[in-house]
Design a protein around this motif. Structure first.
Motif, mmCIF file in Angstrom:
data_model
loop_
_atom_site.group_PDB
_atom_site.id
_atom_site.type_symbol
_atom_site.label_atom_id
_atom_site.label_comp_id
_atom_site.label_asym_id
_atom_site.label_seq_id
_atom_site.Cartn_x
_atom_site.Cartn_y
_atom_site.Cartn_z
ATOM 1 N N THR A 256 7.251 5.299 -0.604
ATOM 2 C CA THR A 256 6.081 6.218 -1.040
ATOM 3 C C THR A 256 6.269 6.344 -2.685
ATOM 4 O OG1 THR A 256 4.818 8.203 -1.068
ATOM 5 C CG2 THR A 256 7.038 8.407 -0.792
ATOM 6 N N ASN A 257 5.191 6.270 -3.414
ATOM 7 C CA ASN A 257 5.297 6.707 -4.692
ATOM 8 C C ASN A 257 5.094 8.185 -4.965
ATOM 9 O OD1 ASN A 257 2.417 7.534 -4.782
ATOM 10 N ND2 ASN A 257 1.771 5.205 -4.648
ATOM 11 N N ALA A 258 5.001 9.031 -3.781
ATOM 12 C CA ALA A 258 5.224 10.482 -3.846
ATOM 13 C C ALA A 258 4.194 11.297 -4.398
ATOM 14 C CB ALA A 258 6.644 10.787 -4.411
ATOM 15 N N HIS A 259 3.144 10.777 -4.790
ATOM 16 C CA HIS A 259 1.838 11.158 -5.330
ATOM 17 C C HIS A 259 1.226 12.325 -4.530
ATOM 18 C CE1 HIS A 259 2.505 8.972 -8.682
ATOM 19 N NE2 HIS A 259 1.720 9.181 -9.576
ATOM 20 N N TYR A 260 1.372 12.110 -2.978
ATOM 21 C CA TYR A 260 0.647 12.950 -2.048
ATOM 22 C C TYR A 260 1.585 13.903 -1.451
ATOM 23 C CZ TYR A 260 -2.756 9.619 -3.217
ATOM 24 O OH TYR A 260 -3.917 8.741 -3.686
ATOM 25 N N LEU A 261 3.038 14.054 -1.871
ATOM 26 C CA LEU A 261 3.738 14.868 -1.330
ATOM 27 C C LEU A 261 3.894 16.629 -1.892
ATOM 28 C CD1 LEU A 261 7.092 12.780 -1.324
ATOM 29 C CD2 LEU A 261 5.501 13.416 0.719
ATOM 30 N N ASN A 262 2.247 16.986 -1.598
ATOM 31 C CA ASN A 262 2.111 18.424 -1.897
ATOM 32 C C ASN A 262 2.858 19.334 -1.103
ATOM 33 O OD1 ASN A 262 0.433 18.623 0.364
ATOM 34 N ND2 ASN A 262 -1.408 18.150 -0.482
ATOM 35 N N ASP A 263 2.912 20.690 -1.173
ATOM 36 C CA ASP A 263 3.539 21.592 -0.311
ATOM 37 C C ASP A 263 3.235 21.375 1.383
ATOM 38 O OD1 ASP A 263 5.155 23.831 -0.247
ATOM 39 O OD2 ASP A 263 3.629 24.763 0.907
ATOM 40 N N GLU A 264 1.977 21.272 1.462
ATOM 41 C CA GLU A 264 1.758 21.004 2.932
ATOM 42 C C GLU A 264 2.337 19.745 3.503
ATOM 43 O OE1 GLU A 264 -2.464 20.911 5.825
ATOM 44 O OE2 GLU A 264 -2.628 20.993 3.782
ATOM 45 N N MET A 265 2.170 18.616 2.802
ATOM 46 C CA MET A 265 2.464 17.402 3.418
ATOM 47 C C MET A 265 4.083 17.223 3.533
ATOM 48 S SD MET A 265 0.818 14.655 4.424
ATOM 49 C CE MET A 265 -0.693 14.895 3.956
ATOM 50 N N ALA A 266 4.704 17.682 2.390
ATOM 51 C CA ALA A 266 5.959 17.596 2.500
ATOM 52 C C ALA A 266 6.590 18.354 3.769
ATOM 53 C CB ALA A 266 6.813 18.488 1.339
ATOM 54 N N LYS A 267 6.076 19.703 4.122
ATOM 55 C CA LYS A 267 6.561 20.420 5.227
ATOM 56 C C LYS A 267 6.025 19.653 6.402
ATOM 57 C CE LYS A 267 5.704 24.385 8.001
ATOM 58 N NZ LYS A 267 4.870 25.874 7.905
ATOM 59 N N LYS A 268 5.027 18.710 6.571
ATOM 60 C CA LYS A 268 4.697 18.003 7.571
ATOM 61 C C LYS A 268 5.507 16.815 7.896
ATOM 62 C CE LYS A 268 -0.245 19.247 8.065
ATOM 63 N NZ LYS A 268 -1.757 18.771 7.853
ATOM 64 N N THR A 269 5.907 16.267 6.940
ATOM 65 C CA THR A 269 6.735 15.231 6.871
ATOM 66 C C THR A 269 8.191 15.564 7.260
ATOM 67 O OG1 THR A 269 5.933 14.163 4.559
ATOM 68 C CG2 THR A 269 8.305 13.654 5.194
ATOM 69 N N ILE A 270 8.694 16.527 7.113
ATOM 70 C CA ILE A 270 10.019 17.144 7.627
ATOM 71 C C ILE A 270 9.869 17.308 9.210
ATOM 72 C CG2 ILE A 270 11.769 18.723 7.680
ATOM 73 C CD1 ILE A 270 11.172 17.182 5.037
ATOM 74 N N GLY B 143 0.780 -1.310 -0.062
ATOM 75 C CA GLY B 143 0.177 0.026 0.036
ATOM 76 C C GLY B 143 0.950 1.100 0.081
ATOM 77 N N GLU B 144 0.187 2.323 -0.081
ATOM 78 C CA GLU B 144 0.793 3.680 0.112
ATOM 79 C C GLU B 144 0.448 4.422 1.179
ATOM 80 O OE1 GLU B 144 2.448 7.064 0.077
ATOM 81 O OE2 GLU B 144 2.743 5.822 -1.942
ATOM 82 N N PRO B 145 1.646 4.506 2.039
ATOM 83 C CA PRO B 145 1.495 5.189 3.420
ATOM 84 C C PRO B 145 0.758 6.327 3.488
ATOM 85 C CG PRO B 145 3.597 4.160 3.288
ATOM 86 C CD PRO B 145 2.995 3.995 1.787
ATOM 87 N N TYR B 146 1.187 7.262 2.552
ATOM 88 C CA TYR B 146 0.542 8.652 2.799
ATOM 89 C C TYR B 146 -1.077 8.469 2.673
ATOM 90 C CZ TYR B 146 4.629 10.995 3.455
ATOM 91 O OH TYR B 146 6.124 11.462 3.991
ATOM 92 N N LEU B 147 -1.912 7.356 2.485
ATOM 93 C CA LEU B 147 -3.174 7.243 2.265
ATOM 94 C C LEU B 147 -3.806 7.242 3.617
ATOM 95 C CD1 LEU B 147 -3.862 5.165 -0.886
ATOM 96 C CD2 LEU B 147 -4.349 7.555 -0.429
ATOM 97 N N HIS B 148 -2.762 6.827 4.626
ATOM 98 C CA HIS B 148 -3.445 6.548 5.924
ATOM 99 C C HIS B 148 -3.509 7.977 6.490
ATOM 100 C CE1 HIS B 148 -3.740 5.753 10.363
ATOM 101 N NE2 HIS B 148 -3.664 4.450 9.978
ATOM 102 N N PRO B 149 -4.835 8.452 6.945
ATOM 103 C CA PRO B 149 -5.087 9.872 7.162
ATOM 104 C C PRO B 149 -4.048 10.330 8.479
ATOM 105 C CG PRO B 149 -6.751 8.428 8.163
ATOM 106 C CD PRO B 149 -5.791 7.594 7.121
ATOM 107 N N GLN B 150 -3.624 9.343 9.334
ATOM 108 C CA GLN B 150 -2.854 9.610 10.659
ATOM 109 C C GLN B 150 -1.372 9.460 10.483
ATOM 110 O OE1 GLN B 150 -5.722 7.305 13.297
ATOM 111 N NE2 GLN B 150 -5.163 8.835 14.621
#
Length: 340
Positions: A128-142, A102-109
């Motif tokens: 990740t397949n990186a399709h959900y790394l928009n600006d906001e999600m990238a910042k939260k990832t860091i 699966g794709e981890p970023y599809l998990h809401p938490q």
């Protein structure tokens, strides 16, 4: 390379006396078991992989998530189960991978779970397949404290990329990688260590040089060239690369294909790591994608009970006795990445 050094230092800094002692016991258990031919284990795992979800947005042809072909239940990891497991393992656990299928970023938490593990000073990684790394999600990832981010980028043109990543958009992957690198710099963070993972298949094998150039341009820390697992390999596949170095399979004189590696009767993974499915099943390794070899259930048992159980040691003993008789091991190759 500076990135490699920073990543190594980061991993070492997360070591504790308890984790070092545990790792030593794992090594002793493994080598003692190999020497005696009897499975023994005197420690807890050094690393685990845990599955956030079986859901995926892509339809990759050699992936149960992509094919929607699971024979086991599908779903999302519950935070309570995750926290309970991490609380039990944190004192001795060194490395945690948030990925199985699966794709981890599809998990809401997802990033909240990462942050919790990071707060326990466990080295955390995901793929990740990186399709959900928009600006906001990238910042939260860091900000989550994630230590390693593996981005699947299996082509440098849309045509070659979608030959395996069916339904995917290469421009989204590149945009996501750039967002991560930009926020790392903006927040002056040394993590995550960013890896471009390039699954070498016939449609993209001519682009190995190009993916390395692209990684340097973006600022990615490392390129990992990975060989592809083909389920029905015997009669060949359009995905098997022609460059032998990057193929798990050898073409025989009669035109059929066989696995190149020799299956030796031992496996380090059986002593140092395991995989936990989204619903708490403990399975021996990532090749057991449909959880045929369930060692226990974390919704009914503690991890220690499962890990040191008679059932688990019996499975380890079967690996030492005749690994080539275990179905999930037959398409397994160790050392399937080439660091470029």
């Amino acid at each position: 390379m500076i990135g490699d050094l920073n990543d190594t230092i980061n991993l070492i800094r997360k070591s504790t006396p308890a984790r070092i002692v545990n790792a030593s016991k794992v090594l002793l258990s493994y080598h003692y078991s190999r020497f005696t031919g009897r499975a023994n284990h005197w420690a807890m795992p050094m690393s685990i992989a845990i599955e956030p979800t079986t859901s995926c947005n892509l339809r990759c042809p050699e992936c149960p998530s992509g094919l929607r072909s699971f024979t086991r239940p599908t779903g999302m990891l519950q935070a309570e189960l995750f926290i309970k497991t991490i609380d039990e393992l944190a004192p001795t656990l060194s490395y945690l991978t948030f990925y199985f299928q699966g794709e981890p970023y599809l998990h809401p938490q997802f990033l909240e779970l990462v942050q919790y593990a990071s707060s326990q000073k466990i080295y955390t990684a995901t793929s990740t397949n990186a399709h959900y790394l928009n600006d906001e999600m990238a910042k939260k990832t860091i900000q989550s404290g994630l230590d390693r981010l593996i981005i699947s980028i299996d082509g440098t043109t849309q045509e070659s990329y979608e030959a395996y990543r069916v339904g995917g958009k290469l421009d989204k992957v590149i945009e996501g990688a750039k967002n991560i690198i930009r926020w790392k710099r903006e927040l002056k963070s040394l993590t995550p260590f960013v890896v471009f993972q390039f699954l070498v298949v016939k449609p993209n094998e001519h682009q190995i040089g190009e993916v390395n150039r692209l990684a340097r341009e973006i600022g990615v820390d490392l390129v990992a060239l990975k060989t592809a697992q083909i389920y029905d390999y015997k009669n060949g596949s359009d995905l098997i690369p022609t460059i032998e170095k990057y193929s798990r399979y050898r073409k025989e004189a009669d035109g059929t294909y066989t696995i190149k590696n020799e299956l030796l009767s031992h496996c380090w993974k059986m002593w140092q790591s395991c995989v936990i499915t989204w619903d708490g099943k403990v399975v021996p390794c990532c090749f057991d994608k449909d959880a045929h070899y369930v060692m226990g259930d974390l919704q009914q048992q503690s991890f220690k009970e499962i890990w040191q159980s008679k059932k688990y040691n019996s499975f380890r003993a079967s690996i030492l006795r005749s690994r080539d008789e275990i179905e999930m091991c037959k398409n397994c190759t160790e050392g399937t990445k080439v660091w470029a």
